[in-house]
Design an enzyme around this catalytic site. Structure first.
Site, PDB file in Angstrom:
ATOM      1  N   GLU A  13      -2.465   4.853   6.837  1.00 38.85           N
ATOM      2  CA  GLU A  13      -1.838   6.730   6.228  1.00 38.85           C
ATOM      3  C   GLU A  13      -0.340   6.408   5.801  1.00 38.85           C
ATOM      4  OE1 GLU A  13      -4.010   8.533   4.761  1.00 38.85           O
ATOM      5  OE2 GLU A  13      -4.739   6.631   5.103  1.00 38.85           O
TER       6      GLU A  13
ATOM      7  N   GLY B 238       0.611  -0.616  -0.312  1.00 37.07           N
ATOM      8  CA  GLY B 238      -0.454   0.088  -0.180  1.00 37.07           C
ATOM      9  C   GLY B 238       0.799   1.239  -0.305  1.00 37.07           C
TER      10      GLY B 238
END
Length: 381
Positions: A362, A130
Site C-alpha cells: 500500500e 507498483g
C-alpha cells in the site's frame, strides 16, 4: 478530536476479539508453516459478517462506521496477520465498485462481496513497479463489445482464489495517467491465467500470485467508472486501503506488546521478573506509548473517512507512523524475549516476519512521505 468509543464499537471489539482469539489465533502458526491459503478462515470471516462491516446495509454491508471497521481489522490481525491481510485485500478488491460502480455492477459483484458470497482481489501492481500507476504496462484494446487485456500483474493477494478481480489497464498509453481504466475480470475468464505464487517472508497464508492476461476478452459492461479515469480511482481505493493497513499495524503491535508484557512478568533473572528492571520497564512504556499513538492516528483517519471529508494525508500519516512504530514495537518485543524470541516456538518470531511487509505494501514508507509532504506543501499559504 473528542474521542470516545461508542457502545457499538466496544461490542464489535469484544465480539471480534473473542472470535478471532478462539478461532484464528490457534491456527496462525500452522498457516505460516504450511504456506497455504486459509480458505476456512475466509469462509469464517464471511460467516461472521466481517467482509463488509462498514458498508451500507442496503448494499449488503454491515452498516457500521469506519472506526468499527478499523477495530475489526485490528482484532483479526492481532490473531492472525495473514488473515488480516486477506481481509484488507478483499476490501481493496471491491472498493472500486463501491466508489464508481453502476447499480447493475453493484448488484452483480459488490453485494455478493459484502454478503460473503464472493472474494475480491485488487490488481494494480506489476513486475516493473507498483507505486507509479502511470507505468502500467497491461493494455486494454477495444474490440467490438469487449476490451482485450494483455499483461502481467504481480503480488496479487488472493488473486488465485478470488471470484473477481479489479484490474487496472491502459486503454490509451499515450495519455499517461488519463489512459488508465478499471475492469472487473471474473474468475475463469478465458485468457486469464494464474501465474507463479510467491514464497514470502511473512503473512505467508495471504498467498500472492502473478496474474497473466493473454488476449483476455472483457465485456464493456465490466468497465468500472469512466474510460481513462482509473488513475484517480486507483488512488482513492489505495487511500481507503491505507487505513486498513494502519489498523493491521495496530493489531500486530498489540499482539506483540501483549506477548512481551506477559513474558516480562514470567521470565525471572537474578531472582525477580525482568519486568522489575528499569531497562525493561522503560521499553514497555515506550512500546505502549507508540501503540496508543498509532491507534489514535488510525482512528482519526477513519473518522475523517466516515465524515466524508478529505482524509488522504492523514491516512498516509497513519500508515507511515503505524508501519514504522510497529517495526519498533515488534523488534523491542522480540528483544524482551531474548534468545527465546528467535525461536519458532514463540509467536513473536512469526510476528517479527509478518511485520516487515507493513512498511512495503500500500505504498512504502518513502512513498507515504512523498504523499504527505506534497499535500502539506500544497496546503501551505
Amino acid at each position: 478530536m473528542n474521542f470516545k468509543y461508542t457502545d457499538d464499537q466496544i461490542e464489535i471489539r469484544r465480539m471480534v476479539r473473542d472470535w478471532a482469539q478462539g478461532y484464528l489465533a490457534p491456527k496462525a502458526a500452522e498457516i505460516d508453516e504450511t504456506n497455504e491459503f486459509p480458505m476456512d478462515n475466509v469462509k469464517a470471516l464471511m460467516e461472521q459478517d466481517l467482509m463488509g462491516i462498514a458498508y451500507p446495509e442496503e448494499l449488503g454491508g454491515g452498516g457500521a462506521d469506519a472506526i468499527s471497521e478499523a477495530i475489526a481489522m485490528e482484532e483479526v490481525t492481532a490473531a492472525c496477520a495473514a488473515t488480516g491481510s486477506i481481509m484488507t485485500g478483499h476490501y481493496l478488491g471491491f472498493d472500486s465498485l463501491y466508489l464508481q460502480g453502476t447499480d447493475e455492477q453493484k448488484e452483480r459483484w459488490l453485494r455478493p462481496a459484502l454478503e460473503g458470497e464472493k472474494l475480491a482481489a485488487f490488481c494494480l501492481t506489476e513486475p516493473a513497479g507498483g507505486s507509479d500507476p502511470t507505468a502500467t504496462r497491461t493494455t486494454a484494446t477495444e474490440d467490438g463489445d469487449c476490451y482485450v487485456l494483455n499483461g502481467v500483474k504481480h503480488f496479487i493477494t488472493s488473486g488465485a482464489y478470488a471470484d473477481f478481480l479489479s484490474v487496472f489497464a491502459m486503454t490509451d498509453r499515450s495519455k499517461g495517467r488519463d489512459g488508465l481504466t478499471c475492469f472487473i475480470v471474473e474468475k475463469g475468464t478465458p485468457g486469464m491465467k494464474i501465474g507463479a505464487g510467491d514464497d514470502k517472508m511473512g503473512i505467508r497464508g495471504a498467498r500472492t500470485h502473478e496474474i497473466i492476461f493473454e488476449d483476455c476478452r472483457v465485456p464493456k459492461e465490466n468497465i468500472v467508472g469512466e474510460i481513462g479515469k482509473g488513475y484517480r480511482l486507483a488512488l482513492d481505493v489505495i487511500d481507503r486501503g491505507r487505513i486498513g493497513i494502519a489498523a493491521m499495524c495496530v493489531g500486530l503491535s498489540q499482539a506483540a506488546f501483549d506477548a512481551a508484557v506477559k513474558y516480562s512478568k514470567e521470565r525471572e533473572v537474578f531472582g525477580r521478573p525482568i519486568s522489575k528492571f528499569q531497562g525493561i520497564s522503560w521499553m514497555i512504556a515506550d512500546m505502549g506509548t507508540q501503540l496508543e499513538a498509532m491507534r489514535m492516528l488510525t482512528y482519526y483517519a477513519a473518522d475523517l473517512k466516515e465524515q466524508g471529508v478529505n482524509f488522504s494525508k492523514v491516512a498516509s500519516m497513519a500508515k507511515l507512523f503505524g508501519a514504522e512504530a510497529s517495526h519498533k514495537i515488534v523488534t523491542t518485543a522480540l528483544q524482551i524475549h531474548g534468545g527465546y524470541g528467535y525461536m519458532k516456538e514463540y509467536p513473536i518470531e512469526r510476528m517479527y516476519r509478518d511485520q516487515r511487509i507493513l512498511e512495503l505494501f500500500e505504498g512504502t514508507s518513502q512513498i507515504q512521505r512523498i504523499v504527505i509532504a506534497g499535500q502539506i506543501l500544497r496546503e501551505a499559504k
